[in-house]
Motif scaffolding. Structure first.
Motif, mmCIF file in Angstrom:
data_model
loop_
_atom_site.group_PDB
_atom_site.id
_atom_site.type_symbol
_atom_site.label_atom_id
_atom_site.label_comp_id
_atom_site.label_asym_id
_atom_site.label_seq_id
_atom_site.Cartn_x
_atom_site.Cartn_y
_atom_site.Cartn_z
ATOM 1 N N TYR A 17 0.739 -1.147 0.037
ATOM 2 C CA TYR A 17 0.014 -0.013 0.060
ATOM 3 C C TYR A 17 1.010 1.006 -0.010
ATOM 4 O O TYR A 17 1.994 1.291 0.418
ATOM 5 C CB TYR A 17 -1.027 0.037 1.224
ATOM 6 C CG TYR A 17 -0.236 -0.156 2.613
ATOM 7 C CD1 TYR A 17 0.340 0.399 3.170
ATOM 8 C CD2 TYR A 17 -0.342 -1.573 3.140
ATOM 9 C CE1 TYR A 17 0.727 0.291 4.631
ATOM 10 C CE2 TYR A 17 0.168 -1.944 4.312
ATOM 11 C CZ TYR A 17 0.825 -1.049 5.041
ATOM 12 O OH TYR A 17 1.395 -1.401 6.301
ATOM 13 N N GLU A 29 0.723 5.740 0.749
ATOM 14 C CA GLU A 29 -0.120 6.902 1.203
ATOM 15 C C GLU A 29 0.218 7.899 0.288
ATOM 16 O O GLU A 29 1.130 8.121 -0.421
ATOM 17 C CB GLU A 29 0.407 7.355 2.358
ATOM 18 C CG GLU A 29 -0.432 8.563 2.939
ATOM 19 C CD GLU A 29 0.123 9.113 4.397
ATOM 20 O OE1 GLU A 29 -0.491 9.827 5.053
ATOM 21 O OE2 GLU A 29 1.100 8.418 4.916
ATOM 22 N N PHE A 63 -3.971 5.151 -0.324
ATOM 23 C CA PHE A 63 -5.153 5.660 0.715
ATOM 24 C C PHE A 63 -4.642 7.237 1.023
ATOM 25 O O PHE A 63 -3.570 7.543 0.794
ATOM 26 C CB PHE A 63 -5.030 5.087 1.949
ATOM 27 C CG PHE A 63 -3.690 4.992 2.757
ATOM 28 C CD1 PHE A 63 -3.654 5.985 3.771
ATOM 29 C CD2 PHE A 63 -2.771 3.963 2.648
ATOM 30 C CE1 PHE A 63 -2.414 5.889 4.467
ATOM 31 C CE2 PHE A 63 -1.671 4.022 3.392
ATOM 32 C CZ PHE A 63 -1.367 4.923 4.269
ATOM 33 N N ASP A 117 -5.766 9.949 3.476
ATOM 34 C CA ASP A 117 -6.340 10.166 5.090
ATOM 35 C C ASP A 117 -6.489 11.621 5.482
ATOM 36 O O ASP A 117 -6.131 11.903 6.488
ATOM 37 C CB ASP A 117 -5.706 9.326 5.928
ATOM 38 C CG ASP A 117 -6.003 7.861 5.913
ATOM 39 O OD1 ASP A 117 -6.981 7.619 5.293
ATOM 40 O OD2 ASP A 117 -5.250 6.968 6.398
ATOM 41 N N HIS A 158 -9.878 5.245 0.109
ATOM 42 C CA HIS A 158 -9.010 4.117 0.086
ATOM 43 C C HIS A 158 -9.613 3.240 -1.024
ATOM 44 O O HIS A 158 -10.651 2.967 -1.303
ATOM 45 C CB HIS A 158 -9.403 3.242 1.314
ATOM 46 C CG HIS A 158 -8.879 3.710 2.684
ATOM 47 N ND1 HIS A 158 -8.965 3.080 3.893
ATOM 48 C CD2 HIS A 158 -8.476 5.163 2.992
ATOM 49 C CE1 HIS A 158 -8.548 3.852 4.875
ATOM 50 N NE2 HIS A 158 -8.160 5.042 4.269
ATOM 51 N N LYS A 190 -7.108 -0.005 8.570
ATOM 52 C CA LYS A 190 -7.040 -0.095 7.362
ATOM 53 C C LYS A 190 -6.401 -1.202 6.770
ATOM 54 O O LYS A 190 -6.545 -1.793 5.548
ATOM 55 C CB LYS A 190 -6.769 1.199 6.472
ATOM 56 C CG LYS A 190 -5.066 1.552 6.991
ATOM 57 C CD LYS A 190 -4.818 3.173 6.446
ATOM 58 C CE LYS A 190 -3.498 3.496 6.572
ATOM 59 N NZ LYS A 190 -3.080 3.819 8.017
#
Length: 463
Positions: free
Chosen positions: A170, A172, A213, A215, A221, A255
């Motif tokens: 993943y 950010e 993702f 945030d 997401h 998450k």
């Protein structure tokens, strides 16, 4: 032994050959030297069905292949180059003369000390060449340095030197992401799922099935489904934190767990790897997703669970019973998680839970890794626990057991490796995470937060 002085002269310890027989072809233009004691140790380890025994036999076959014609002058070296390894230009040398033991501070009967003595002898005979001892054994490397010998670990088996750089699954997104990527944005719904097509500088860095993702003010997401140059198609992930979206009574608590459940429940993802510390929920999430797809959705016919049988403490000896009974002590984590899943249904009552438990047990098969070779699993949900203790070769053997309609899930914590000579960088789990990333039917998530208990979380952080 006349040779270009810039080519190095590597003396190999037995454990390097037993770890990776193909190491003979990994030194490119440099020469390899094998002491006679190394050949003796190979011979002593060749019997049996263990990975070490198989590697000893494979090394012997490679050596015979390299030496080939019996008329070759071994003292002048055997060329390592072949039709399958044309890039190798070095030569293989074997010890052909006895060497007097000249290390009075060390016991001459110990194989490691004999190898050190041979390396010192070679340094005297070849003053213009760099003689290097390669070993996976830390102690012989320490003794070698004390004697003024250049020593190295065998690095060619390492996927990466720094596991901090290992793919997490993943990414950010920066705070200004939408400013740079929303100008030509397209959105649509398909089969009840929301899709976005974005164009911008970050899209080319995404990988297929990588989660992204955002945030900040409006959390976002999604999972990357398609990449075309500077454009990427993202699919909004399903939210398993909601009670109505529970999977066998289990909801994701963060998450990363939510990302993991999205992969585990996606029938188009054939191979999933979950990394994480103790208590992050790897086994529980996997079992919940497996039961959902075996008992409710009937996508797979049964769950097969296996793991490496390496003791944390002293071995308790041979175990009686059938294959499943022998594996039972190693499957405590399975039983613990099944208890959690079975108790999550409050409405079933004691009789209902007992019936469910019997149904679950009939659909879960526990198999030993020792009997996997040659098998093919059709429409099975295969869970490989403690996968960090597998070598890349063992991992390949297991994954290639998958037949049509089978999903393979590997769970592990690369900080808890119990297999000798295996490190975070050379583990089979690290190997597959790195090699499979970006493949359209693969998914990976590194779970970060412990959810077992406040005691377990505190112990993980402080001990």
């Amino acid at each position: 032994m006349a040779k270009n002085n810039t080519a190095k002269f590597f003396v190999l310890d037995t454990n390097v050959l037993l770890h990776d027989p193909s190491c003979l072809f990994r030194f490119e233009e440099h020469d390899i030297y094998l002491p006679m004691i190394t050949l003796e140790e190979l011979d002593n380890n060749k019997k049996g069905v263990s990975e070490v025994s198989r590697n000893a036999r494979q090394t012997s076959r490679y050596l015979e292949e390299i030496m080939g014609d019996s008329t070759i002058d071994i003292a002048n070296g055997c060329p390592l180059s072949s039709a399958t390894n044309p890039h190798v230009s070095g030569s293989l040398f074997l010890q052909t003369d006895p060497v007097d033991f000249e290390l009075p501070m060390l016991a001459g009967s110990i194989a490691d000390n004999q190898i050190l003595n041979i390396v010192l002898n070679l340094k005297k005979k070849l003053p213009k060449r760099e003689v290097i001892l390669v070993s996976k054994d830390i102690n012989i490397r320490i003794k070698g340095r004390a004697l003024g010998i250049v020593v190295q670990d065998y690095f060619n088996d390492k996927v990466m030197g720094d596991t901090e750089l290992l793919y997490s699954g993943y990414k950010e997104l920066p705070e200004d992401f939408w400013e740079k990527h929303s100008k030509a944005m397209e959105s649509w719904q398909e089969e009840g799922r929301m899709f976005y097509k974005l164009t911008g500088p970050l899209c080319s860095d995404f990988l297929i099935n990588e989660f992204v993702f955002y945030d900040y003010d409006k959390p976002f997401h999604a999972i990357v489904k398609k990449i075309e140059g500077d454009s990427a198609t993202l699919q909004i992930v399903q939210d398993f934190t909601l009670s109505k979206s529970n999977v066998w009574g289990i909801n994701s608590r963060n998450k990363e767990q939510n990302f993991a459940l999205n992969l585990l429940l996606d029938p188009n993802v054939d191979f999933v790897t979950l990394l994480g510390q103790a208590g992050t929920g790897k086994t529980l999430l996997t079992l919940a997703a497996a039961l959902e797809q075996v008992l409710d959705k009937k996508i797979y016919s049964e769950i097969i669970m296996t793991r490496v049988t390496i003791s944390v403490g002293e071995d308790i000896g041979f175990l009686p019973g059938t294959e499943e009974e022998k594996m039972a002590p190693w499957m405590g984590a399975l039983e613990d998680n099944l208890d959690v899943l079975n108790k999550s249904d409050d409405e079933a009552g004691a009789w209902g839970r007992a019936a469910t438990q019997d149904l679950i047990q009939s659909r879960i098969k526990i198999k030993s890794l020792n009997f996997m070779r040659g098998r093919t699993f059709l429409k099975k949900f295969l869970i490989i626990d403690e996968a960090q203790n597998l070598t890349p070769k063992q991992m390949k053997t297991l994954i290639t057991r998958a037949g049509p309609g089978t999903k393979v899930v590997c769970l592990g914590n690369i900080a808890q490796i119990d297999t000798p000579y295996l490190t975070e960088g050379s583990s089979g789990l690290t190997y597959v995470v790195d090699r499979f990333k970006g493949w359209g039917h693969n998914g990976h998530v590194t779970l970060m937060r412990g959810e077992r208990s406040r005691l377990a979380d505190y112990a993980t952080e402080t001990l």
